[in-house]
Design an enzyme around this catalytic site. Sequence first.
Site, short mmCIF file in Angstrom:
data_model
loop_
_atom_site.label_atom_id
_atom_site.label_comp_id
_atom_site.label_asym_id
_atom_site.label_seq_id
_atom_site.Cartn_x
_atom_site.Cartn_y
_atom_site.Cartn_z
N TRP A 200 0.86 -1.18 0.00
CA TRP A 200 0.00 0.00 0.00
C TRP A 200 0.91 1.24 0.00
CZ3 TRP A 200 -0.37 3.88 3.80
CH2 TRP A 200 -1.34 4.86 3.51
N ASP A 479 -14.17 2.50 -5.65
CA ASP A 479 -13.07 2.08 -4.78
C ASP A 479 -13.27 0.64 -4.30
OD1 ASP A 479 -10.78 2.30 -3.26
OD2 ASP A 479 -11.40 4.13 -2.23
N ASN A 481 -11.47 -1.40 -0.96
CA ASN A 481 -10.42 -1.14 0.02
C ASN A 481 -9.95 -2.30 0.88
OD1 ASN A 481 -9.52 1.51 -0.33
ND2 ASN A 481 -11.45 2.30 0.45
N ASP A 549 -2.34 5.81 -3.08
CA ASP A 549 -2.73 6.76 -2.05
C ASP A 549 -1.55 7.64 -1.64
OD1 ASP A 549 -5.37 6.15 -1.92
OD2 ASP A 549 -5.21 4.79 -0.21
#
Length: 742
Positions: A200, A479, A481, A549
């Site tokens: 991530w 999205d 997640n 992100d």
Amino acid sequence: MSITYMEKERIFRLDTQESTYLLGIVGSEGFVGHLYYGKKIKDITGVQELYRVHENPYTPDENNRDRLSFYDCFPFEYSGHGIGDFRESSIRAELADGSRAGKFTYVSHEIIGGKEKLVGLPATFGTTENAESLHIRCKDSVSGLTVVLKYSVFADVDAVIRSVQVINEGKEEIKLTKVMSASLDMEAGSYDALTLHGSWARERHMERKPIGHGWFGVSSNRGESSHQEHPFLGVLAQDAGQETGEVFGFQLVYSGNFIAKAQMSQFGGVRVVIGIEPEDFCWKLAPGESFQTPEAVLVYSHEGLGGMTRSFHDLYRNHLIRSPYLHKKRPILINNWEATYFDFNTEKIIDIARESARLGIELMVLDDGWFGNRFDDNRSLGDWKVNEEKLPGGLAYLAEQINALGMKFGLWFEPEMISPDSDLYRAHPDWAIAVPGRTAGLARNQYVLDISRKEVRDAVLEQVFAVLHSANIEYVKWDMNRPLADLYSAGLPADRQGELYHRYVLGMYEMQERLLEEFPNLLLENCSGGGARFDPGMLYYSPQIWCSDDTDAVERLMIQEGTALIYPLSAIGAHVSVCPNHTVGRTTPFVTRGNVALTGTFGYELDITKLSEEEKTMVSRQVKMYHTLNDLVREGDYYRIASYGENHLYDCYQVNSKQKDEALLFYTQVLNEPNMHGRRIRLSGMNPDACYRVYLVDCEKDPFLQETDRVFSGEVLMNAGFIMERLWGDFRSKLLFFKQIS
Ligand code: GLA
């Protein structure tokens, strides 16, 4: 582009502009063997030697005594299983009697103009003018299992597209426990593997290492293509560089579990397989039923990594991304996520939109937190009803206000998820993927919805459609997640539980297809905790994907470099955010953040009302820069010049127009060095016979485009190079525009 069958030699040849792919039928049993994939060959006389059947042990019809030795070294186009080819198999099917052996030999073939669609799966497309396909039917005579090996080539790109359809033509049910989309037996050589790995907030970092004996591979068992590994494997001749040498790229057009393996055999040859990860995969096929694999893309380049990259970019722009926005400038967006997180209301969003509109930003995107009781990330996924406490008057009012400012309005959803604290979960606890009798693990306090079930997909889409019909919403960020775990579907019988991972992906594709059918003009951006599902499968539905992100400009250099190895810049979601950066705490100049974001879709992710006047002036100039340069960035050819990930000092890449009359050079001096001279930079892909004038593109200057008196020939730029001045400080960026003047 052409596909031909040479009857006498029993060889199929697939030609693209610069590459040739050869396979053929061997022996009286009709083994289908691979002969060659590489630089274009006009006259293939003599190539059959590469079957190596003249070496011991010959084909079984000449030497049945050593049948196993033949199986274990013949370059199978699609190897069977369990018969004595001890290398990586392509397919494994369990028959009714529990046996698993399978041997597939030639039955028939057809050459077809154009390219067929794959039902329910994303796939490259072409017309009868620009594509041609070959289907080779092979059968296991004992079980009746048939595989149709499908190949397509295009007129304008050096790629071979492969997939496999498995048909149960036997009398009994079988269980498919492994089915690769492609297998390629490469001749012995010294190769490196190139993969993209990450986590991530640091997705798709490039990694290159030698391929040795045994196997090397990447895979995902997370139900998504993942942050960690990528459905891509590059096999590079060890002397291949950025713009020279032979490179083979393999990619899967798929968004779920995958595997890509390179295996060096005892004789030094390398077999590459790519397809759905077989672990936890088991698909039941009744007589007459069939299974279609996702597509594998094979790209060959004799111009190093750069050639491979440009082929992937052209392939995906010309033959995969369907969106009406593909060749258009996307509206410059501002997203409120890093600006407010969950803490916003109508007034705050309108404040951000007002200031954004004043500076030329075109689309206001409302991110997570607008629905249910979503005041934090602990609840309400699945309850797609506006939170009127935060947004009195609802989305219709907000969209009207934003439209009145001259901006479009966009919205975030996470349709595949369900919070335990949600009305949806209270009504349908069995809609969450979980194993009965076990407490399923949470991630970000949420479960994954079982969208393999039609009633679940219908119920979620009904809510999403109602929201989208309720207001003028022109953009959606879709999205996802968390990964999948605790796999079990209440909608499937026990002997079909092994189908869930793939059925989940098919369900998600179906939902996206229906969304686009209902709203054909919607600009869709996919996302998965940043870039966990940045893959070709998703590009079939959305022309852009949120890349990571991590919005820090320096981190983004490596993330975007790895992403641009395969994907066109027009697909890379990139925004300017505030400093200190929310992921790494680093402070970088506003100019650098803007320049890095300009090599993607470009947008902002910050509270614009809190910027200084100086920064706001830069925003309005960056907006103009985007409008001036985006056609080139979006449609151009990408050249990687220097990699910060490799040299740890600076980064440099270039985008050239197809006509080579314009080029943009993005240079970032990540770390300054004491007492250092300017750095020589050599460009690529310029017209050697042309002369170019250099313009400085700088949002700190008015006008942002400054003509200089520097003029260089294309030959000088590519061979001798020019001097990039040493910049003062770290994280400094310089953007230069080269325009042909003669
Ligand atoms: C993911 C996305 C972010 C943001 C948040 C909202 O992490 O990648 O951009 O939308 O979810 O929860």
